[in-house]
Design a protein around this motif. Structure first.
Motif, short mmCIF file in Angstrom:
data_model
loop_
_atom_site.label_atom_id
_atom_site.label_comp_id
_atom_site.label_asym_id
_atom_site.label_seq_id
_atom_site.Cartn_x
_atom_site.Cartn_y
_atom_site.Cartn_z
N ILE A 137 -4.25 0.50 8.72
CA ILE A 137 -4.00 1.38 7.83
C ILE A 137 -2.98 2.93 8.03
CG2 ILE A 137 -5.37 3.51 7.09
CD1 ILE A 137 -7.94 1.78 7.59
N ALA A 138 -2.87 2.91 9.51
CA ALA A 138 -1.79 3.86 10.00
C ALA A 138 -0.46 3.53 9.57
CB ALA A 138 -1.85 4.17 11.50
N ALA A 139 -0.40 2.21 9.68
CA ALA A 139 1.14 1.53 9.54
C ALA A 139 1.34 1.81 7.87
CB ALA A 139 1.23 -0.03 9.65
N GLY A 140 0.43 1.37 7.12
CA GLY A 140 0.73 1.92 5.91
C GLY A 140 0.85 3.43 5.57
N VAL A 141 0.22 4.27 6.00
CA VAL A 141 0.50 5.81 5.78
C VAL A 141 1.99 6.12 6.48
CG1 VAL A 141 -0.08 7.84 6.64
CG2 VAL A 141 -1.67 6.36 6.23
N ARG A 142 2.48 5.34 7.55
CA ARG A 142 3.68 5.71 7.96
C ARG A 142 4.86 4.95 6.46
NH1 ARG A 142 1.44 4.90 12.87
NH2 ARG A 142 1.66 2.67 12.80
N ALA A 143 4.45 3.92 6.13
CA ALA A 143 5.40 3.17 5.23
C ALA A 143 5.50 4.26 3.97
CB ALA A 143 4.91 1.63 4.88
N MET A 144 4.37 4.43 3.64
CA MET A 144 4.58 5.43 2.57
C MET A 144 5.27 6.92 2.81
SD MET A 144 2.83 3.94 -0.05
CE MET A 144 2.66 5.04 -1.27
N ARG A 145 4.93 7.23 4.08
CA ARG A 145 5.61 8.46 4.41
C ARG A 145 6.98 8.38 4.45
NH1 ARG A 145 3.84 10.18 10.05
NH2 ARG A 145 5.02 8.61 10.93
N ASP A 146 7.52 7.18 5.05
CA ASP A 146 9.03 6.73 5.03
C ASP A 146 9.45 6.55 3.70
OD1 ASP A 146 8.79 6.90 8.02
OD2 ASP A 146 8.65 4.53 7.86
N ARG A 147 8.78 6.12 2.88
CA ARG A 147 9.58 6.05 1.66
C ARG A 147 9.34 7.38 0.61
NH1 ARG A 147 8.49 1.03 -1.39
NH2 ARG A 147 7.71 2.19 -2.93
N GLU A 149 6.70 8.90 -0.46
CA GLU A 149 5.49 9.03 -1.33
C GLU A 149 4.59 10.01 -0.67
OE1 GLU A 149 5.34 7.46 -4.23
OE2 GLU A 149 6.99 5.78 -4.00
N ILE A 150 4.50 10.41 0.38
CA ILE A 150 3.88 11.42 0.91
C ILE A 150 4.54 12.36 2.08
CG2 ILE A 150 1.76 9.84 0.90
CD1 ILE A 150 2.07 9.42 3.66
N PRO A 151 3.92 13.46 2.00
CA PRO A 151 4.72 14.51 2.94
C PRO A 151 5.16 13.94 4.61
CG PRO A 151 3.08 15.74 1.77
CD PRO A 151 2.83 14.17 1.59
N PRO A 152 6.13 14.38 4.72
CA PRO A 152 6.47 13.99 6.08
C PRO A 152 5.68 14.34 7.19
CG PRO A 152 7.99 15.60 5.42
CD PRO A 152 7.30 15.26 4.47
N GLY A 153 5.04 15.62 7.06
CA GLY A 153 3.99 15.99 8.06
C GLY A 153 2.88 15.20 8.18
N VAL A 154 2.63 14.25 7.29
CA VAL A 154 1.06 13.64 7.35
C VAL A 154 0.90 12.98 8.57
CG1 VAL A 154 -0.36 12.07 6.31
CG2 VAL A 154 0.67 13.67 4.92
N ASP A 155 -0.03 12.91 9.38
CA ASP A 155 -0.28 12.47 10.55
C ASP A 155 -0.85 10.86 10.16
OD1 ASP A 155 -1.79 11.34 13.00
OD2 ASP A 155 -1.24 13.35 13.99
N ALA A 156 -0.13 9.87 10.49
CA ALA A 156 -0.65 8.68 10.22
C ALA A 156 -1.80 8.26 10.93
CB ALA A 156 0.47 7.52 10.58
N GLY A 157 -1.95 8.66 12.18
CA GLY A 157 -3.15 8.19 13.06
C GLY A 157 -4.52 8.88 12.74
N ILE A 191 -7.97 8.18 -0.62
CA ILE A 191 -6.92 7.89 -0.69
C ILE A 191 -5.95 8.92 -1.71
CG2 ILE A 191 -5.29 6.35 -2.35
CD1 ILE A 191 -7.43 3.92 -1.57
N GLU A 192 -6.88 9.45 -2.56
CA GLU A 192 -6.44 10.50 -3.33
C GLU A 192 -6.16 12.00 -2.56
OE1 GLU A 192 -9.19 11.24 -6.21
OE2 GLU A 192 -8.94 9.21 -7.19
N ARG A 193 -6.99 12.18 -1.51
CA ARG A 193 -6.81 13.65 -1.12
C ARG A 193 -6.00 13.53 0.22
NH1 ARG A 193 -11.17 16.78 -3.15
NH2 ARG A 193 -11.17 16.25 -5.33
N LEU A 194 -6.44 12.47 1.22
CA LEU A 194 -5.89 12.77 2.47
C LEU A 194 -4.48 12.13 2.49
CD1 LEU A 194 -8.68 11.08 4.68
CD2 LEU A 194 -8.14 13.14 4.53
N LEU A 195 -4.24 11.31 1.36
CA LEU A 195 -2.92 10.94 1.46
C LEU A 195 -1.86 11.60 0.24
CD1 LEU A 195 -3.20 6.87 1.81
CD2 LEU A 195 -2.74 8.72 3.51
N GLY A 196 -2.80 12.42 -0.47
CA GLY A 196 -2.00 12.99 -1.51
C GLY A 196 -1.68 12.18 -2.53
N ALA A 197 -2.36 11.14 -3.06
CA ALA A 197 -1.88 10.12 -3.84
C ALA A 197 -2.35 10.66 -5.20
CB ALA A 197 -2.61 8.86 -3.61
#
Length: 203
Positions: A137-147, A149-157, A191-197
């Protein structure tokens, strides 16, 4: 030292594990006996103890590992490729479908609770499952952050840990009530709130 098995031996051991898993899903870990497993897998007593010299406890631990692997494999390929919002929602559906099919009886939970006092390996199985699940899951968050799609400050872990905790809470309620409502809400809002989707389209 672990005994090395031939390809045939490995296949036979896996057949016993899978047959035992099916038996335990139907009967429960406490009610299932080695005779039940032997009958289901057409295995002799000497053959069973050849592959599982520790007896029932060793076999149950092997089944617990098998069930833990299934938890993750049932979420693939989505869990391993959370690189778009479409992938996240597909993963969400895979998780819900997996637990809908499982219903209120959790074979892994039953096994680990049965093994907890007798086998420290049971806790390791659960820990390894959760660590792998959270890492993907964390890898997915980092992938979206790198793209972007989500703010750079989101902590993947921390995001992954929160999502996983929400899923486990929803699963616990499912096991108690038979309702998927809380699991679905946990995933949707996670998905909607934590990731800002963006909210999921209902079209």
């Amino acid at each position: 030292m672990a005994r090395r098995l031939t390809a045939k031996g490995t296949a036979t051991r896996q057949r016993i594990v899978e047959g035992a898993a099916e038996e335990i899903r139907e009967r429960g870990a406490t009610e299932t006996t080695l005779d039940d497993i032997r009958a289901r897998t057409a295995t002799s007593k000497s053959q069973l103890f050849h592959y599982f010299p520790g007896g029932k406890e060793e076999l149950l631990l092997a089944v617990a590992r098998y069930e833990a692997d299934r938890v993750l494999s049932d979420q693939q390929p989505h869990l391993g490729a959370l690189t778009s919002w479409r992938a996240w929602w597909d993963w969400r559906d895979a998780v819900v479908d997996r637990y809908r099919a499982q219903g209120q009886r959790c074979p892994l939970g039953t096994l680990t609770s049965r093994l907890t006092q007798a086998s420290p390996g049971a806790q390791a199985v659960t820990a390894e499952l959760l660590a792998s699940w959270e890492a993907q899951i964390a890898a997915g968050v980092r992938a979206m952050r790198d793209r972007g799609e989500i703010p750079p400050g989101v902590d993947a872990g921390r995001t992954a840990a929160a999502l996983l905790a929400a899923i486990q809470g929803g699963v616990s309620i499912l096991m108690s009530t038979g309702s998927l409502t809380h699991l679905e809400a946990a995933l949707d809002l996670g998905i909607e709130r934590l990731l800002g989707a963006p909210a999921r389209s209902t079209d």
